[in-house]
Design an enzyme around this catalytic site. Structure first.
Site, short mmCIF file in Angstrom:
data_model
loop_
_atom_site.label_atom_id
_atom_site.label_comp_id
_atom_site.label_asym_id
_atom_site.label_seq_id
_atom_site.Cartn_x
_atom_site.Cartn_y
_atom_site.Cartn_z
CB CYS A 34 -0.97 -0.04 1.18
SG CYS A 34 -2.39 1.05 0.98
CG HIS A 89 -3.55 -3.67 3.64
ND1 HIS A 89 -2.34 -3.34 4.21
CD2 HIS A 89 -4.04 -2.52 3.10
CE1 HIS A 89 -2.10 -2.05 4.02
NE2 HIS A 89 -3.10 -1.53 3.35
#
Length: 491
Positions: free
Chosen positions: A330, A427
């Site tokens: 991310c 994630h």
């Protein structure tokens, strides 16, 4: 009939989140429909919900303890710090904007109706709602306009149990001191207390509990010993991040100033062949790391500057030159690119910022926040994983031609030509046992017997049994109040 009880603490990190998760699982095992609720949370460790929003990671774990999918009603206000002065404000799962602390203080009264709306809607679907406070109700300077502790408890008319942390010392002063500074009305709302994190034989604190009871007239619900398996559950508080493991494979993780969604590290740290080493600010990235993992962050541009200020960019260059591997997740993925462009000033003054330059991609900040639970396939191993996305920004560039994942047919992530530098937006990848084993095998990890998701469930069961053995749950339930009339009228 729906009942509710609120667990407040004498301070931050006294174990409220873990205690609520255990209480939720314990009453769920008794056959009740239980739901967790936290009016206001401050955390950069968030979870994506089934209704397409985000809540604090602790509430997602508590929902899991209840056998429920995470829902935005469980945490209607989430504050995600972006700087020392300001935080992104998420209301009922959606980004409202970024406010400075003083401005947020003025906004809180306008948020209370939303908080109560979520609470009452949640209550229509439960027999018992277990509510978690934030920080401490004894911070009386914050009482006016409060929506996190006594302000919410008063508005919703729910009773409170106060929890102190004996491990940090002075627990009698914590609890009796709270009694002293609270207003008579708030003091009367507290019906009982519990002492948490006792190391050793809890019966040794019997006289201490009697003194607290005598000075406050609150019911003693018990003294809970230290729960040694707590580290096996996903943590929410950044203070709980610590180096773990003693395996030969070393994964170095720089502690970014706004580190987010760091539960990505938990499955790795649980592997017997792995050591996850958290690198504190001011410390160098170790020269013997097999992998440098740059985690998510709530402020990519700010943490990019922070990364360089620690000298980690120089250490990373040496790591790569030695043949080391790098993974960015991310915000860490965005940092590994050539440029980060923020034309709208989403993360501060508008501008274009040079990235670390290890992936030939560029990120443009802007657009709506991407919040989604996804199923992805790892191209290298063919394994399917369940993951989630929670980010602002769009990344493009030549190295995406070597995307190492696909999500519903579209490529995801990027890799360097030699495959040693990789990044993606997903994630939760490492909770998938088969994918995790395949990924770690490139560093020499042997076969693993770890079943991570099953271990979380087992630990929640152990936590529930631990709490049932040391906390008077029958009395706690008796002290809860009936909120069914309010819930029906709101629903």
């Amino acid at each position: 009939m729906t009942r509710a009880i609120m667990i407040q603490g004498t301070g931050s990190n006294v174990g409220k989140s873990m205690l609520v998760a255990g209480i939720c699982r314990a009453f769920t095992k008794r056959g009740l429909k239980v739901a967790p609720f936290k009016p206001q949370n401050m955390s950069n460790n968030a979870a994506v919900t089934e209704d397409g929003g985000e809540i604090g990671r602790a509430q997602a774990l508590q929902a899991r303890a209840c056998g429920l999918a995470a829902h935005t009603d469980m945490n209607p206000v989430l504050l995600k710090p972006e700087s020392d002065q300001g935080a992104q404000v998420v209301v009922q799962g959606k980004r409202m904007g970024t406010l400075k602390a003083r401005d947020y203080g003025r906004e809180k009264p306008n948020l209370l109706p939303k908080v109560l709306e979520s609470f009452h809607r949640l209550a229509t679907r439960a027999d018992l709602v277990v509510i978690e406070g934030a920080g401490s109700p004894a911070e009386t300077n914050l009482r006016q306009g409060d929506i996190a502790n006594m302000g919410f408890a008063e508005a919703a008319d729910v009773p409170v149990i106060l929890v102190g942390d004996i491990d940090r010392g002075g627990v009698i002063a914590q609890i009796v001191g709270s009694h002293t500074v609270l207003s008579p009305a708030d003091r009367a709302r507290i019906r009982g207390f519990a002492v948490n994190k006792f190391r050793g034989d809890p019966s040794l604190f019997t006289e201490g509990s009697k003194e607290i009871e005598a000075r406050t007239s609150w019911a003693d619900l018990g003294t809970l010993p230290w729960f040694s398996q707590a580290h096996l559950l996903p943590a929410e508080d950044v203070m709980d991040i610590a180096s773990r493991g003693s395996g030969a494979i070393k994964i170095a993780v720089p502690r970014l100033s706004r580190i987010a969604n760091f539960d990505d590290l938990d499955p790795l740290a649980a592997e017997p062949d792995v050591t996850v080493q958290i690198i504190e600010p001011g410390q160098p990235l170790p020269g013997d790391a097999d992998l440098v993992l740059i985690p998510g962050t709530k402020s990519t541009i700010g943490d990019l500057a922070f990364f360089r200020a620690q000298g980690w960019d120089i250490d990373l260059h040496a790591h790569v030159r030695r043949g080391g591997h790098v993974l960015g997740i991310c915000g860490g993925y965005q940092m590994l690119g050539q440029w980060i462009d923020d034309p709208q000033g989403i993360e501060g003054p508008a501008g274009r910022h040079r990235g670390l330059g290890y992936l030939d991609v560029e990120t443009v900040m802007g657009g709506d926040k991407r919040l989604a639970e996804v199923r992805a396939t790892d191209h290298g191993s063919g394994h399917t994983v369940t993951a989630y996305e929670i980010h602002i920004g769009r990344t493009e560039g030549p190295d995406m031609a070597r995307a190492w994942l696909s999500v519903e047919g579209r490529p995801e992530g990027a890799a360097s030509p030699d495959g040693r530098i990789m990044g993606c937006y997903l994630h939760g990848l490492f909770t998938a046992d088969a994918f995790r084993a395949a990924y770690l095998s490139r560093f020499g990890a042997g076969p693993s017997t770890l079943r991570f998701e099953a271990s979380v469930e087992d630990t929640l069961d152990q936590l529930a049994d631990h709490i049932a053995a040391h906390l008077d749950l029958d009395r706690l339930y008796a002290l809860s109040s009936d909120i069914s009339v309010a819930a029906r009228s709101a629903g």
